[in-house]
Every structure is written in structure tokens, then in C-alpha cells.
Design a protein around this motif. Sequence first.
Motif, PDB file in Angstrom:
ATOM      1  N   ILE A 258      13.245  -7.574  18.050  1.00 39.11           N
ATOM      2  CA  ILE A 258      12.384  -8.028  16.960  1.00 39.11           C
ATOM      3  C   ILE A 258      12.947  -7.497  15.649  1.00 39.11           C
ATOM      4  N   LYS A 259      13.164  -8.371  14.701  1.00 37.51           N
ATOM      5  CA  LYS A 259      13.654  -7.956  13.387  1.00 37.51           C
ATOM      6  C   LYS A 259      12.460  -7.618  12.499  1.00 37.51           C
ATOM      7  N   ILE A 260      12.449  -6.403  11.965  1.00 39.69           N
ATOM      8  CA  ILE A 260      11.280  -5.892  11.228  1.00 39.69           C
ATOM      9  C   ILE A 260      11.680  -5.489   9.819  1.00 39.69           C
ATOM     10  N   GLU A 261      10.786  -5.767   8.883  1.00 35.43           N
ATOM     11  CA  GLU A 261      11.009  -5.445   7.471  1.00 35.43           C
ATOM     12  C   GLU A 261       9.932  -4.473   6.994  1.00 35.43           C
TER      13      GLU A 261
ATOM     14  N   ARG B 153       6.400  -5.537   8.873  1.00 32.91           N
ATOM     15  CA  ARG B 153       6.098  -6.878   9.381  1.00 32.91           C
ATOM     16  C   ARG B 153       7.335  -7.472  10.035  1.00 32.91           C
ATOM     17  N   VAL B 154       7.117  -8.439  10.882  1.00 33.48           N
ATOM     18  CA  VAL B 154       8.230  -9.196  11.446  1.00 33.48           C
ATOM     19  C   VAL B 154       8.860 -10.013  10.318  1.00 33.48           C
ATOM     20  N   VAL B 155      10.173  -9.980  10.202  1.00 38.91           N
ATOM     21  CA  VAL B 155      10.855 -10.705   9.136  1.00 38.91           C
ATOM     22  C   VAL B 155      10.515 -12.192   9.217  1.00 38.91           C
ATOM     23  N   PRO B 156       9.998 -12.782   8.123  1.00 38.10           N
ATOM     24  CA  PRO B 156       9.644 -14.205   8.143  1.00 38.10           C
ATOM     25  C   PRO B 156      10.838 -15.066   8.553  1.00 38.10           C
ATOM     26  N   GLY B 157      10.593 -15.975   9.466  1.00 40.97           N
ATOM     27  CA  GLY B 157      11.645 -16.878   9.916  1.00 40.97           C
ATOM     28  C   GLY B 157      12.420 -16.381  11.112  1.00 40.97           C
ATOM     29  N   SER B 158      12.228 -15.098  11.487  1.00 38.08           N
ATOM     30  CA  SER B 158      12.951 -14.587  12.650  1.00 38.08           C
ATOM     31  C   SER B 158      12.302 -15.110  13.932  1.00 38.08           C
ATOM     32  N   ILE B 159      13.046 -15.067  14.999  1.00 39.16           N
ATOM     33  CA  ILE B 159      12.588 -15.660  16.262  1.00 39.16           C
ATOM     34  C   ILE B 159      11.628 -14.719  16.969  1.00 39.16           C
ATOM     35  N   CYS B 160      10.385 -15.184  17.185  1.00 40.73           N
ATOM     36  CA  CYS B 160       9.399 -14.418  17.958  1.00 40.73           C
ATOM     37  C   CYS B 160       8.777 -15.287  19.040  1.00 40.73           C
TER      38      CYS B 160
ATOM     39  N   ILE C 161       2.735 -11.307  15.713  1.00 35.84           N
ATOM     40  CA  ILE C 161       2.689  -9.847  15.836  1.00 35.84           C
ATOM     41  C   ILE C 161       2.088  -9.298  14.551  1.00 35.84           C
ATOM     42  N   ARG C 162       0.924  -8.681  14.674  1.00 34.05           N
ATOM     43  CA  ARG C 162       0.225  -8.191  13.492  1.00 34.05           C
ATOM     44  C   ARG C 162       0.986  -7.014  12.849  1.00 34.05           C
ATOM     45  N   GLU C 163       0.865  -6.916  11.547  1.00 35.06           N
ATOM     46  CA  GLU C 163       1.629  -5.951  10.771  1.00 35.06           C
ATOM     47  C   GLU C 163       1.103  -4.520  10.936  1.00 35.06           C
ATOM     48  N   ALA C 164       1.986  -3.541  10.751  1.00 34.84           N
ATOM     49  CA  ALA C 164       1.609  -2.120  10.792  1.00 34.84           C
ATOM     50  C   ALA C 164       1.286  -1.647   9.385  1.00 34.84           C
ATOM     51  N   LEU C 165       0.273  -0.791   9.286  1.00 32.02           N
ATOM     52  CA  LEU C 165      -0.146  -0.259   7.987  1.00 32.02           C
ATOM     53  C   LEU C 165      -0.390   1.240   8.089  1.00 32.02           C
ATOM     54  N   THR C 166       0.061   1.984   7.072  1.00 29.65           N
ATOM     55  CA  THR C 166      -0.314   3.392   6.974  1.00 29.65           C
ATOM     56  C   THR C 166      -1.638   3.487   6.213  1.00 29.65           C
ATOM     57  N   GLU C 167      -2.155   4.679   6.083  1.00 31.69           N
ATOM     58  CA  GLU C 167      -3.278   4.902   5.179  1.00 31.69           C
ATOM     59  C   GLU C 167      -2.768   4.772   3.743  1.00 31.69           C
ATOM     60  N   SER C 168      -3.676   4.527   2.814  1.00 30.66           N
ATOM     61  CA  SER C 168      -3.267   4.411   1.417  1.00 30.66           C
ATOM     62  C   SER C 168      -2.905   5.792   0.862  1.00 30.66           C
ATOM     63  N   PHE C 169      -1.991   5.807  -0.103  1.00 31.50           N
ATOM     64  CA  PHE C 169      -1.531   7.076  -0.680  1.00 31.50           C
ATOM     65  C   PHE C 169      -0.983   6.828  -2.077  1.00 31.50           C
ATOM     66  N   SER C 170      -0.946   7.879  -2.863  1.00 30.40           N
ATOM     67  CA  SER C 170      -0.358   7.810  -4.201  1.00 30.40           C
ATOM     68  C   SER C 170       1.107   8.209  -4.129  1.00 30.40           C
ATOM     69  N   VAL C 171       1.903   7.604  -4.978  1.00 28.87           N
ATOM     70  CA  VAL C 171       3.309   7.992  -5.117  1.00 28.87           C
ATOM     71  C   VAL C 171       3.480   8.586  -6.518  1.00 28.87           C
ATOM     72  N   LYS C 172       3.917   9.827  -6.567  1.00 26.87           N
ATOM     73  CA  LYS C 172       4.076  10.520  -7.839  1.00 26.87           C
ATOM     74  C   LYS C 172       5.556  10.608  -8.202  1.00 26.87           C
ATOM     75  N   ASP C 173       5.821  10.759  -9.484  1.00 33.01           N
ATOM     76  CA  ASP C 173       7.204  10.940  -9.927  1.00 33.01           C
ATOM     77  C   ASP C 173       7.766  12.231  -9.341  1.00 33.01           C
ATOM     78  N   HIS C 174       9.058  12.230  -9.040  1.00 31.11           N
ATOM     79  CA  HIS C 174       9.664  13.378  -8.368  1.00 31.11           C
ATOM     80  C   HIS C 174       9.564  14.663  -9.171  1.00 31.11           C
ATOM     81  N   ARG C 175       9.299  14.547 -10.473  1.00 39.48           N
ATOM     82  CA  ARG C 175       9.137  15.764 -11.273  1.00 39.48           C
ATOM     83  C   ARG C 175       7.982  16.603 -10.740  1.00 39.48           C
ATOM     84  N   GLY C 176       6.962  15.937 -10.193  1.00 38.89           N
ATOM     85  CA  GLY C 176       5.819  16.662  -9.636  1.00 38.89           C
ATOM     86  C   GLY C 176       6.162  17.414  -8.364  1.00 38.89           C
ATOM     87  N   GLU C 177       7.264  17.034  -7.702  1.00 36.73           N
ATOM     88  CA  GLU C 177       7.648  17.712  -6.466  1.00 36.73           C
ATOM     89  C   GLU C 177       8.006  19.163  -6.724  1.00 36.73           C
TER      90      GLU C 177
END
Length: 392
Positions: free
Chosen positions: A136-139, A213-220, A225-241
Motif C-alpha cells: 500500500i502506498k501511503i502519503e 492516507r492511501v496515495v490517491p490513484g494508487s491500487i487498492c 482504507i480510512r485515514e490515520a489521525l494523531t491528536e491535534s497539537f501546536s507546532v512552535k518555531d524551533h527557537r522555542g525548543e
Amino acid sequence: MAAKRLLDVDESSSHEKDCREPKRRRSTSSIAAVIGEVARMRSLQSLCSALEPMLRRVVNEEVEKGFTQRARISRPLPLQIQAQEPSNFELCFAKKLSLPVFTVSILEDEYNNPLQLILLDTRGNQRVRTTLPYPIKIEIVVVDAEFARGECENWTSEYFDSRIVKERTGKRPLITGDDVVVTMRDGCVSIGGLTFTDNSSWIRSRKFILAARVVPGSICHGIRIREALTESFSVKDHRGELYKKHHPPLLNDEVWRLEKIGKEGVFHKRLTIEGVNTVQDFMKLWVVEPTRLRTILEMSDRMFELTIKHAKDCDLGNKHYMVRGGYYTVFLNPICQVVGVTLNGFPYSTNDLNGVQMGHVENLVKNAYAHWGSLEEVDWFVQENSLLQNTN
């Protein structure tokens, strides 16, 4: 005779005149009817011309209203009952994402390992790992945190695609790395090296969801196949690291990596003055002289409890130390906690020592704390086995 002829002529002329009068009247009435008809036609045409703009506006408003209602009704919803795409398979991230997330930093799971995707079979209200007989090709994509999962989590692929977040104009792709597109075999695939190139502050929700998600147009083979999701999160600039807390903290982390102790803040400066520079220094002082630590920080009880709780999550490692004094030998872990005691070569539990003996042990611990750099390091695994043998 002459008079009779004159009378006949007059009667004849009168009769001809009477015959011509109806024709003249009919002709006159026909012309009037035509003129009236023309006048009515012109009035109707003027009326139509006057009504046309108003009618056009009303028709346009009704048509637009109809399109709006139709669009509202037919808008793709995640839980739309009609036109559902039945699916017995779904992608899933095996572990939670490590938080917080910063730009440029590599994405990992909560155990600091590469992310892993697995395939699940959801038939029968169960979620069981499974495989498919073909790759399965996944993006990997980014989804807006306003994504509506719904109670049954049965969204359509069209709805999912509509919530994908693209990079801002003039920016690089929002997420980059060698594993943005991967191939899953045997129901599992690892994903490493992914990084965000932009923070999440510019979208309304101010949060992202990492998705696969499965790459659109790929052979399934026609399988959804339903998509995988993480919980929501914030992305901060690396300066905050540079200022982020470590979960869990490390012994050699600077002490401001602990919760409630800000870098170069009041608590940090107070600890630095007292020679408490690392998490290990902090924990040793807490074990040996907790009252002194409270006096240095002058924190509220709640803040102090949170800081200690975070510090106690620290991985202590395998190093152990030994201090001798008279008939006593005391074994300590890296934060100066007693893990073993021998008296005249025989092992004792601290619970078995009387008050006088425990006083000797406590004095040895304080001496070890004061001269930590000169303590003898021991192999606790070997030493522990030796103590167990002496016990037996």
C-alpha cells in the motif's frame, strides 16, 4: 311625369346614401378598433419593459437561494448518511506523537522512536492488526485541527481531502522528509525524518493533525482504507525548543528543564547560587535536605509538588556509589538514596536498623552528599548479588 322622375331620382339618391352610410360606419369603427389595439399593445409593452428589471431581480434571488440551499444540503460531511464509503480497514499510528513539536525538529513517538503506521481491521466493532496481500502506498499529510471526526469516525475521503492544510504562499512544503511517501508491506511501516517547516499559528484553530492516507490513484483493489489521525497539537518555531522542558528529564539536564523553573528566572538563579545546576543536583538536595530546598525556592506547595513530580520521572540509570564509615557500608543510587546497607559485612534493610544505627547511616549519607565527587562507584548488579548471598 317630370315631378315623378324628380321624386324617383331623390328616392334613388337617398337609398344609395343610406346604403353607403353603414359601410362608412363599419370602416370608421374598424379603424378605431385597430388604433385602440395598437394603443393597448403599446401600453402592455411599456408595462412589460417596466416589470422586466424587477422580475429579473426576483428570479435571480430565488435561483441563488436555491443554489445556496442545495450546496448546504449536499456539502460533504464526515458523518453524512448518504453516499457513505463503507470501510473495514483503517490506518493507525501505533504510538502517540512526542510533544511539544517544533519546526525543523524530527517527529518521533512518545518513546522517542520513529513513528510507526499499522493497518487495522475494524469489522465487528473490533480493531485488530491485519495485512493485505499487496503493498500500500501511503502519503503523510497535515490536517486542520477543526477536522470533525464524529462519533463513529466514518468520514468520507472527499471530506478528508477538503481539510488538508497546504503550505502558505511562498513557503516550502509544510512537512518534509524522505518518508513523506512510504510503502506499507505486511500491515506495518516505520516513518522517520519528518519535520515541519512552518508553525501552526497562522490557521484559525492554531493546531495541526498529522495524518496518513492511501496515495490517491494508487491500487487498492477497490478497498476504502480510512485515514490515520494523531491528536491535534501546536507546532512552535524551533527557537522555542531552546526553552522546552524534557519529558522525562535527564540527570545531566540543566535544572531549568524541570517544570515551573524558567531559564534565567527567579528560581533558576536561586538554585544556581546554591550550586544546584543539574536535575541530579536538584534531586540529591531534595533527598538529603528537602527543607533547605524548599527554603531556597520559596515556591507555593502546588508548584513545588509539580516540580518534584516531574523530577522524579527522571531515569536514574545504572550507576551506584559506596561510602564507608566504621562498621558501616552504605550503597547509594545517583540521587543519594540509600539502596543497601551492610553492618560488619552483613546486609541490613533500613527498616531493621535501630535509631542509633539509622543515625550513623544518615550521617554517612550527608557526608557522601558533601563529597560526592570522591565517592567510589560500584557495579550494583554484582554488589546486590553478593548481598543476597550473604543474606542466605
